[in-house]
Scaffold this motif. Sequence first.
Motif, mmCIF file in Angstrom:
data_model
loop_
_atom_site.group_PDB
_atom_site.id
_atom_site.type_symbol
_atom_site.label_atom_id
_atom_site.label_comp_id
_atom_site.label_asym_id
_atom_site.label_seq_id
_atom_site.Cartn_x
_atom_site.Cartn_y
_atom_site.Cartn_z
ATOM 1 N N PHE A 151 39.651 49.551 43.719
ATOM 2 C CA PHE A 151 38.300 48.999 43.767
ATOM 3 C C PHE A 151 38.260 47.677 44.541
ATOM 4 C CE2 PHE A 151 34.718 46.615 41.874
ATOM 5 C CZ PHE A 151 33.690 47.511 42.139
ATOM 6 N N SER A 152 39.250 46.833 44.318
ATOM 7 C CA SER A 152 39.236 45.513 44.959
ATOM 8 C C SER A 152 40.248 45.369 46.092
ATOM 9 C CB SER A 152 39.488 44.418 43.912
ATOM 10 O OG SER A 152 40.707 44.648 43.233
ATOM 11 N N LYS A 153 40.969 46.455 46.407
ATOM 12 C CA LYS A 153 41.912 46.383 47.519
ATOM 13 C C LYS A 153 41.173 46.396 48.846
ATOM 14 C CE LYS A 153 46.568 47.725 46.449
ATOM 15 N NZ LYS A 153 47.720 48.420 47.016
ATOM 16 N N ALA A 198 37.343 47.348 48.749
ATOM 17 C CA ALA A 198 37.026 45.957 49.131
ATOM 18 C C ALA A 198 35.857 45.381 48.334
ATOM 19 C CB ALA A 198 36.757 45.874 50.636
ATOM 20 N N LYS A 199 35.834 45.654 47.027
ATOM 21 C CA LYS A 199 34.784 45.104 46.173
ATOM 22 C C LYS A 199 35.361 43.962 45.324
ATOM 23 C CE LYS A 199 31.293 46.995 45.917
ATOM 24 N NZ LYS A 199 30.055 46.813 46.732
ATOM 25 N N LYS A 200 34.500 43.120 44.811
ATOM 26 C CA LYS A 200 34.942 42.039 43.927
ATOM 27 C C LYS A 200 35.246 42.612 42.546
ATOM 28 C CE LYS A 200 32.135 38.574 46.308
ATOM 29 N NZ LYS A 200 30.988 37.635 46.203
ATOM 30 N N LEU A 215 23.389 53.226 36.578
ATOM 31 C CA LEU A 215 24.586 53.665 37.281
ATOM 32 C C LEU A 215 25.591 52.536 37.324
ATOM 33 C CD1 LEU A 215 23.173 55.560 40.412
ATOM 34 C CD2 LEU A 215 23.925 56.542 38.243
ATOM 35 N N LYS A 216 26.865 52.901 37.320
ATOM 36 C CA LYS A 216 27.954 51.932 37.453
ATOM 37 C C LYS A 216 28.980 52.457 38.437
ATOM 38 C CE LYS A 216 27.843 49.805 32.839
ATOM 39 N NZ LYS A 216 28.632 49.538 31.601
ATOM 40 N N HIS A 217 29.781 51.560 38.953
ATOM 41 C CA HIS A 217 30.918 51.968 39.758
ATOM 42 C C HIS A 217 31.815 52.883 38.909
ATOM 43 C CE1 HIS A 217 30.013 49.127 42.967
ATOM 44 N NE2 HIS A 217 29.845 48.187 42.063
ATOM 45 N N GLY A 218 32.321 53.923 39.522
ATOM 46 C CA GLY A 218 33.195 54.853 38.804
ATOM 47 C C GLY A 218 32.467 55.974 38.118
ATOM 48 N N ASP A 219 31.128 55.937 38.103
ATOM 49 C CA ASP A 219 30.384 57.034 37.477
ATOM 50 C C ASP A 219 30.633 58.346 38.207
ATOM 51 O OD1 ASP A 219 29.329 55.352 35.617
ATOM 52 O OD2 ASP A 219 27.240 55.577 36.243
ATOM 53 N N VAL A 220 30.822 59.415 37.445
ATOM 54 C CA VAL A 220 30.956 60.751 38.024
ATOM 55 C C VAL A 220 29.553 61.275 38.318
ATOM 56 C CG1 VAL A 220 31.680 63.127 37.601
ATOM 57 C CG2 VAL A 220 33.125 61.231 36.845
ATOM 58 N N LEU A 221 29.282 61.566 39.580
ATOM 59 C CA LEU A 221 27.976 62.088 39.973
ATOM 60 C C LEU A 221 28.048 63.530 40.457
ATOM 61 C CD1 LEU A 221 26.415 58.987 41.759
ATOM 62 C CD2 LEU A 221 26.141 59.734 39.394
ATOM 63 N N ILE A 222 29.239 63.998 40.794
ATOM 64 C CA ILE A 222 29.446 65.400 41.168
ATOM 65 C C ILE A 222 30.643 65.924 40.384
ATOM 66 C CG2 ILE A 222 30.126 66.989 43.010
ATOM 67 C CD1 ILE A 222 28.639 65.248 44.988
#
Length: 514
Positions: A13-15, A23-25, A41-48
């Motif tokens: 996530f932050s690499k 490249a996220k904080k 919604l959040k980062h990492g949420d499964v959408l498919i």
Amino acid sequence: DLDKVKDSFTRLFSKPVAENGFAKKPEELQRGYRTFDGKELKHGDVLIAAITSCTNTSNPGVLLAAGLLAKKAVEQGLTVKPHIKTSLAPGSRVVTEYLGKAGLLPYLEKLGFNLAAYGCTTCIGNSGPLAQPIEEAIVKNDLVCAAVLSGNRNFEARIHPNIRANFLASPPLVVAYALAGSVLVDFKTQALGKGKDGKDVYIGHIWPTHDEIAGLMKLAMDPATFRRLYSNLSESNPLWKKISAPAGQVYSWPKSTYIAEPPFFRDFSMAPGHPGNISGAKILGIFGDSVTTDHISPAGSIKPTSPAGIYLQEHDVAVADFNSYGARRGNHEVMMHGTFANVRIKNLMLPGTEGGFTFYKGEKLPIYDAAADGTPTVVFGGEEYGTGSSRDWAAKGTQLLGVKAVIARSFERIHRSNLVGMGVLPLQFTGTDSAQSLGLKGDETIDVVLPAEIAPQQDLALAIRRSDGSESRVAVRSRIDTPIEVDYYKHGGILPFVLRELMSSERPAKAKAA
């Protein structure tokens, strides 16, 4: 390795992008975002979540396991959030037959895993769009959401252009991640959700046993079912019989945006020309490590504003009818327009830019547009150039764009062979040289002098002329590796080579018969 999925996503996530990260904080990981219709919604949420792929769905053990897990989940009171796009796309109609006989299909359907098709879907990029509020929230907030699928491939932008984290899993795990709703759930320590009694339900509570799966296997091993469904394919789908087709042994190439006469034999003659030197070539792209064949020639959805999308609209194809690159690979114009058009490809000539763009003659242009003026071009890559699936269009499209050579730190085996087969010269840097160590910016002019006699793995020189007038020469190695590949390259590729061989052998036979 179930405990590593969460760790892998969190670490990436932050690499930096250069290390295949997002490249996220770090502090953004747990932040929530609202869609305009109120969903969080959040980062990492499964959408498919897709049970897909002809290969993995041919294993009845894992399909029955998915059905059993779904049954236990439903009985426990677990549900899948309605905004998660779930689908079931087995490669064979036999799968739904035995799932139905086992009484498991209704449970999969209750969790949203309804039959979508028999054939290529999410694995080849046919996942279709997400709901508009979700798509808009992802793009607006640069969300890193996830897809979990039982397919074979998870290359960048292949599954969905806006889903950046794609995980391959077995069919029962696809169902489990749909229930959990996030790849940040650690199945070893965290619950999938609350049961109807209000208690936590863990994956161990609903994971099927070996005996449960074995007890149903006989339903998938019924020869009569296979014979009934596949012994007479011409009668099993009446839609095929309604399609009119011209008679005769030679295809007439009617006007179509799906199938068009390819240009590979245009101006064909029996005498091959000698490959000339590469002179005054412009740099079309400078790419980093692990550029996949999907980066080079995408298989998924076609963006309306991309060169291929514009081409289709100019030929009266509505956006809703675009289909995918994979579906239109019988039309070289679509595939040529789509070469290097992956929405996630990064041309280092334009730092911070994603998508199929280049910097050419002082302006930012789509790579297709820059290649269209007929100037010879070259492409630079890093390690493992052409990795991934062995898509022939990654080499075909490169050749049709007018790329004369690809210079890289190393090549994936099959793509290197395919480049030679299309008459494109693969050149490999020696020692520690790379486009980055040479300070290439993309405004240089490139020459490659070929010897009079081409042989396997020759050492050649790359002449680089910079915009300030300075010149340098760099040693490279030809990755035409075998004598037969030398013949392919001399003939302009394997297609004209094979045709000349066939015609040469046919002439004496006709003369003898006469």
